[in-house]
Scaffold this motif. Structure first.
Motif, mmCIF file in Angstrom:
data_model
loop_
_atom_site.group_PDB
_atom_site.id
_atom_site.type_symbol
_atom_site.label_atom_id
_atom_site.label_comp_id
_atom_site.label_asym_id
_atom_site.label_seq_id
_atom_site.Cartn_x
_atom_site.Cartn_y
_atom_site.Cartn_z
ATOM 1 N N ASN A 80 1.275 -1.308 -0.341
ATOM 2 C CA ASN A 80 0.427 -0.626 -0.161
ATOM 3 C C ASN A 80 0.375 1.535 -0.248
ATOM 4 O OD1 ASN A 80 -2.435 1.053 0.214
ATOM 5 N ND2 ASN A 80 -2.870 0.808 2.209
ATOM 6 N N SER A 127 -2.359 6.738 1.991
ATOM 7 C CA SER A 127 -3.648 6.133 3.078
ATOM 8 C C SER A 127 -3.778 6.027 4.860
ATOM 9 C CB SER A 127 -3.532 4.021 2.950
ATOM 10 O OG SER A 127 -1.702 4.015 3.672
ATOM 11 N N ARG A 141 -6.739 4.066 -1.486
ATOM 12 C CA ARG A 141 -5.433 3.745 -0.676
ATOM 13 C C ARG A 141 -6.046 3.499 0.803
ATOM 14 N NH1 ARG A 141 -1.504 1.171 -3.385
ATOM 15 N NH2 ARG A 141 -1.056 1.849 -5.511
#
Length: 262
Positions: free
Chosen positions: A138, A142, A156
């Motif tokens: 990721n 995020s 995300r």
């Protein structure tokens, strides 16, 4: 790592390709999965000219049926993976004004739905064995929000929520879920999306180094061995993520004032 069967989505370029090459050198058998068959074939032959320990499957990972069909092929031809590395991802960074409505669906299709489909479909097949590891790659986006990425950032955040939910759901099992959160990586993604690169908040560029795909691959390899819950790299980015829990308003302000302004 020797003889582990490792499936890598997004394996035709960038982080996925670098991870495939490193893990192959460490003795693993590799399955590459991505959309473009020519790129997949080129990468597979580059890593393993003998074609004995690297195979590839062209798949539209945003389509549930395609993921299911390919999973069945993999099961018959290769066996059941021990580790699944979810590194497929796309999504240009656009503002609300620049985007159209379809942008938000395509941003969520990959990486989020591609990852969810892959984990779910293979988990169903892994349950009889009772073990497995899901690695979810990721972006540090995020943990933050900033202007000019109204589709990319929510997708995300969805990946972050999915990884955390999987960890909670599989806590008392022998399935392991490792979330790897990375800052900027020198991969083809930004070469293919120059508009996105210029929108990275300057505070991130000033204080966190750009990682190489080889560095990202080493983190993935280490995570297969140690099976951590969460890894955030580079180190300075892990400090940002930690501090953001306590002073989110300060980071929101820093992101806004150092971000892209059209």
């Amino acid at each position: 790592m020797k003889n582990q069967l490792i499936l890598i989505t997004g394996g035709s370029s960038g982080i996925g390709k670098a991870a495939a090459a490193l893990l192959y050198d460490q003795g693993a058998r590799i399955i590459l999965q991505a959309r473009d068959p020519k790129k997949l074939e080129t990468v597979a032959r580059e890593i393993d000219p003998t074609s004995k320990k690297v195979s590839y499957y062209s798949t539209d990972l945003t389509e549930q049926e395609a993921v299911e069909n390919t999973a069945n092929e993999i099961l018959v031809n290769e066996g059941l993976p021990d580790v699944i590395i979810n590194s497929a991802g796309a999504g240009e960074w656009l503002s609300l004004k620049e985007s159209d409505a379809s942008y938000y669906k395509s941003s969520m299709d990959s990486p989020y739905l591609a990852t969810a489909y892959t984990c779910k479909i293979f988990f169903d097949k892994m349950q009889e064995r009772g073990t497995g590891q899901f690695i979810i790659i990721n972006s540090a986006a995020s943990y933050f929000a900033f202007p000019g990425a109204t589709g990319y950032t929510p997708a995300r955040w969805a990946m972050l929520g999915f990884a955390k939910s999987l960890q909670a759901d599989l806590y008392d099992t022998k399935f392991k879920v490792s979330l790897i959160v990375l800052g900027k990586v020198d991969s083809p993604y930004f070469k293919n999306n120059p508009v996105s690169e210029e929108r990275i908040p300057k505070i991130a560029n000033w204080l966190t180094p750009t990682m190489s795909v080889e560095s990202a691959a080493r983190i993935i390899s280490s995570s297969i061995k140690s099976k951590p819950n969460v890894v955030v790299r580079p180190f300075m980015m892990s400090i940002f993520v930690f501090l953001n829990r306590f002073i989110p308003g300060v980071f929101s302000w820093l992101m806004r004032i150092t971000s892209y302004k059209k």
